[in-house]
Design a protein around this motif. Structure first.
Motif, PDB file in Angstrom:
ATOM      1  N   UNK A  21      -2.702   2.060   2.512  1.00  0.00           N
ATOM      2  CA  UNK A  21      -4.102   2.506   2.513  1.00  0.00           C
ATOM      3  C   UNK A  21      -4.848   1.915   1.310  1.00  0.00           C
ATOM      4  N   UNK A  22      -4.214   1.909   0.149  1.00  0.00           N
ATOM      5  CA  UNK A  22      -4.884   1.334  -1.034  1.00  0.00           C
ATOM      6  C   UNK A  22      -5.135  -0.158  -0.830  1.00  0.00           C
ATOM      7  N   UNK A  23      -4.148  -0.853  -0.269  1.00  0.00           N
ATOM      8  CA  UNK A  23      -4.318  -2.297  -0.039  1.00  0.00           C
ATOM      9  C   UNK A  23      -5.474  -2.562   0.933  1.00  0.00           C
ATOM     10  N   UNK A  24      -5.491  -1.789   2.003  1.00  0.00           N
ATOM     11  CA  UNK A  24      -6.548  -2.000   3.014  1.00  0.00           C
ATOM     12  C   UNK A  24      -7.923  -1.637   2.457  1.00  0.00           C
ATOM     13  N   UNK A  25      -7.999  -0.538   1.718  1.00  0.00           N
ATOM     14  CA  UNK A  25      -9.286  -0.134   1.146  1.00  0.00           C
ATOM     15  C   UNK A  25      -9.792  -1.199   0.175  1.00  0.00           C
TER      16      UNK A  25
END
Lengths: 277, 320
Positions: A21-25
């Motif tokens: 999720x952090x990577x995608x955000x």
């Protein structure tokens, strides 16, 4: 089949989902040069825990009457919410590429009519909590067993509507409601305590008739134990003060007010992605 | 004075029709709940609360929370009727009405009690004359101002059955029940109260019976006035407005509300874009002084003679 029930492997699953999720955000916000990464990253571990260890839901039936509800009251943290809903299976990954684009379903603030899994439209602060309270009261009236969770920012607690909802929930003993406060101690412009101080937040909620727990909002074990606890064991609504770090996970973003809606340049993006492993 | 009909004891307080209808609907449909801000008594919901205590959600004096909670109740499968003094419901909770109800599209019914200047002597803080303009700006909400007890009951029944947000603007002011054969209530469709060819008076809510009185005065002078009961402002019955413009060439609008942004504004927008004719707007110019309903209605022309006078002006302006 309903998702997200806790297993022995939950901690590792949540950790992996939160990293994704952090990577995608980070990618979404970098690509669009718009967003609120600081607040996304302080809340992502809470959302990953909810969607992969606590909530009962079925992404193929977003209107399922007995689903547990999660309301993202700090609606600007779409980098956290949209990646969670995508990871949970509500929509395909390529939708993330449209983030804040022309007519995108991934609006700058969530819209339930655009995107499955969004429980109510938020963006202006202080709206999600009363709506979540209403959902929980509906469950009480119906004697339904679904649970309702709402996450607000800590700066958001300065909105008076929250305290109206806190009073009603305490008075009515709405025990199927859990309020999570993303206590990163920073709001858009400065520290909360230098702006309109909130402390002692725990005593305030206790005085309003709530059961209050303070935990590390990045510790999956504590999050699972607290958010997953059965409703039946308490007689009051639950307030979880999740002590978090704004920008958590990227060294140069952590605990910096400027990363409320700061966006990375190419060099910062490369550095951040190197750290998000 | 002719205005007396608006306020004397010869009419009906529509809150009785509202409460009786809602109780009857709630007995048949357990999804119906009420959400109030310590307004059980002022909303005439004492009977509802007695019959359905679990379905009476009193959040206290907290209007923002009240509307947010209603949106949440709709999320949870309920049909919430939010009932509160319209001045506080529409002003204090306007952002919740915008974001949580209109924009989010929840099936919430907002019921503004004691609207307009029903709280005459209490002053402008307690008047609700801006609500038409505010609610009109939030397009997805159907905005209805019933004109009498019969229409109030019909509007409540329709709102309960309709899937989508609705604003019902009710009054505690006593009004006569209009005597028309074979009445039917269709939201978005004006009710023809009286046929006419020289001018059209378009009214809603507590002013419809005054428009009819004005038409009688005009008839005695040989002026044929059409009277339309425009109970629904959103969506507006544009066909009826355009026909009125084409066939009578002059329009008077009458509402117990600000003279801008409400019924008069909607009618003027419609005619200016389709068939421009003189439109005289009878309403209130802004914050109102203290006074009885009767004295304020009289001063600001919400009366038999005031409306007839506006009609004479509209007719004089034809072709000017």
């Amino acid at each position: 089949m309903p998702h997200a029930l806790k297993t022995d492997n939950s901690d590792a699953v949540i950790r992996a989902k939160a990293l994704w999720m952090r990577q995608q955000a980070m990618k979404m916000v970098y690509a669009k040069q718009l967003g609120h990464l600081g607040g996304d990253f302080s809340a992502i571990d809470v959302l990953a825990t909810l969607y992969f260890g606590v909530l009962r839901y079925d992404p193929s039936r977003p209107d399922w009457a007995d689903r547990d509800r999660f309301v993202m009251s700090k609606g600007h943290a779409t980098g956290a919410l949209y990646t969670a809903l995508c990871a949970a299976g509500y929509f395909p990954q390529d939708w993330l590429d449209t983030y804040m684009g022309h007519h995108s379903k991934l609006n700058g603030h969530p819209n339930r009519q655009y995107l499955p899994g969004v429980e109510t439209n938020t963006g202006p602060l202080g709206h999600g909590f009363p709506v979540a309270l209403g959902i929980a009261i509906a469950g009480q009236i119906s004697k339904a067993d679904y649970r309702t969770y709402v996450l607000t920012g800590d700066g958001e607690q300065q909105e008076g509507s929250n305290w109206e909802a806190a009073m009603t929930a305490g008075h009515r003993k709405v025990k199927n409601l859990t309020l999570i406060i993303d206590r990163n101690r920073l709001q858009q412009g400065a520290r909360t305590e230098d702006t309109a101080g909130l402390d002692p937040l725990d005593d305030k909620y206790r005085a309003f008739g709530w059961h209050v727990v303070e935990i590390d909002g990045h510790d999956y074990g504590q999050l699972l134990e607290t958010l997953g606890a059965p409703v039946g064991e308490r007689e009051k609504p639950l307030c979880v003060i999740a002590k978090t770090v704004k920008g958590k996970g990227v060294s140069f973003m952590e605990d910096q007010a400027k990363w409320h809606h700061g966006v990375p340049n190419a060099e910062q993006f490369a550095q951040a992605m190197k750290e998000l492993v | 004075m002719a205005v007396a009909a608006a306020t004397t004891a010869t009419g009906f307080d529509c809150r009785k029709a509202w409460a009786e209808t809602l109780e009857s609907l709630a007995a048949a449909d357990e999804r119906i709940v009420v959400v109030v801000n310590d307004s059980v008594g002022s909303s005439n919901l004492g009977g509802f609360q007695e019959k359905f205590p679990r379905r009476t959600v009193n959040v206290g004096i907290a209007e923002q929370n009240m509307v947010g909670v209603a949106a949440g109740l709709a999320n949870g499968g309920r049909i919430p009727f939010v009932s509160a003094a319209s001045c506080f419901l529409t002003a204090r909770a306007l952002e919740q009405i915008k974001a949580d109800v209109a924009y989010a599209g929840f099936n919430v019914k907002l019921v503004g009690q004691s609207s307009g200047i029903a709280y005459g002597e209490l002053g402008a803080t307690h008047h609700s004359i801006e609500d038409f303009a505010w609610l009109r700006a939030l397009g997805p909400i159907t905005v209805i101002a019933p004109c009498d007890a019969w229409e109030t009951a019909e509007a409540v029944k329709w709102a309960a059955a309709h899937e989508g947000p609705v604003y019902l603007r009710l009054s505690r002011m006593k009004v006569p029940t209009l005597d028309l054969p074979d009445r039917s209530f269709t939201p978005g469709k004006a009710e023809l109260q009286r046929a006419g060819t020289d001018v059209t008076i378009i009214a809603n809510g507590t002013t419809v019976h005054l428009a009819i009185e004005a038409a009688e005065t005009l008839a005695a002078e040989g002026i044929s006035a059409r009277v339309l009961n425009m109970h629904t402002i959103t969506p507006l019955d544009t066909d009826a407005v355009i026909s009125a413009a084409r066939e009578t060439g002059a329009i008077v609008t009458v509402e117990e509300a600000l003279d801008r942004g409400g019924l008069g504004g909607a009618v003027a927008e419609c005619t200016s874009a389709t068939h421009p004719v003189p439109v005289q707007r009878v309403g209130f110019p802004g914050f109102m002084p203290t006074g009885s309903i009767a004295s304020l209605f009289e001063e600001f022309g919400l009366s038999r003679e005031g409306i007839a006078g506006a009609a004479r002006i509209a007719i004089r302006r034809k072709g000017a």
